[in-house]
Design a protein around this motif. Sequence first.
Motif, PDB file in Angstrom:
ATOM      1  N   SER A 263      36.192  36.349  16.378  1.00  8.69           N
ATOM      2  CA  SER A 263      35.784  35.081  17.325  1.00  8.69           C
ATOM      3  C   SER A 263      35.926  35.706  18.635  1.00  8.69           C
ATOM      4  N   LYS A 267      33.030  36.871  21.470  1.00 12.47           N
ATOM      5  CA  LYS A 267      32.655  36.065  22.622  1.00 12.47           C
ATOM      6  C   LYS A 267      32.767  36.884  24.131  1.00 12.47           C
ATOM      7  N   GLU A 270      29.604  38.741  24.091  1.00 12.45           N
ATOM      8  CA  GLU A 270      28.646  37.834  24.786  1.00 12.45           C
ATOM      9  C   GLU A 270      28.773  37.807  26.273  1.00 12.45           C
ATOM     10  N   ARG A 271      30.058  37.691  26.515  1.00 14.26           N
ATOM     11  CA  ARG A 271      30.240  37.593  28.128  1.00 14.26           C
ATOM     12  C   ARG A 271      30.061  38.667  29.034  1.00 14.26           C
ATOM     13  N   PRO A 277      25.526  32.428  23.145  1.00 12.12           N
ATOM     14  CA  PRO A 277      26.548  32.484  21.938  1.00 12.12           C
ATOM     15  C   PRO A 277      25.795  32.519  20.670  1.00 12.12           C
TER      16      PRO A 277
END
Length: 279
Positions: A263, A267, A270-271, A277
């Motif tokens: 997870s 993230k 993605e950031r 998301p």
Amino acid sequence: MLVDSHAHLDSDSFTAELPEILNRAGEAGVGAILAIGIGEGPAEMHQALDICRRYNAADSKLPRLYASAGIYPHSTTEADDAAFAKLDVLLAEPEVIACGEIGLDYYHQGAPHDVQKRAFIQQMEIAARRNRPILIHCRPNDGDDQCWEDTLALLAEHWRVTGSDGESVGGILHCFSGEWSYAERAMELGFMISFAGHLTYPKSLVLQEVAAKVPLDRILVETDAPYLAPVPYRGQRNEPAYVAQTARFLADLRGISLEELASVTTKNFERLFRLPPGM
């Protein structure tokens, strides 16, 4: 969901069975793969993008593919105006979310160091104009840290880049193999630290110490497939499904669950690339 943040899907060793390889990655929990667009030189930079478009359109059950484009240090002798123009065009494509892998390599007898540096700087300038994060290759000669010093100095001078939203564009120190001080300096410049299969090797004690210290919000995992297969596949051809082995090892090292590590690294990916998301 796991993300393999660095895989050479255009490798000749994958050509005959790429659909099966991608399917195995999906079954292993890999939801996205960043396909690295360096090929065997600038003439093949586009191949990763071609693969992304082919398989993203083919089957939604396969991992989501993204691409990069860049001129590898060994290929910088081929980095003429046409090559840089091609890179600029590729970085404008929406699927091409990063420039790389680019940087310096003092281990192999490849391009002269001054040639590598000039091409590295020019590619950073192109990536900055296109607002694309950069993927850094840094391979020092054994017992000599000059490659790290030169890489970090060039990044400090040429890559303090902010996007249109005012946030740092950043990048990734791919297949990290250095000591803690280099990771710390890279993070101060806004970079993520990505760990590959060699993290799992018994003699990688210094690297394991670094991986235990990097803040969770700066960590990524990768395969660098078809290279550097993790234990228990060491010595075999690597493939994106095996990023789960590296992630599991790293999670154990950090004292967290594989699910939490997956997870967090998803993230982070993605950031960094400003993706929604779930991508």
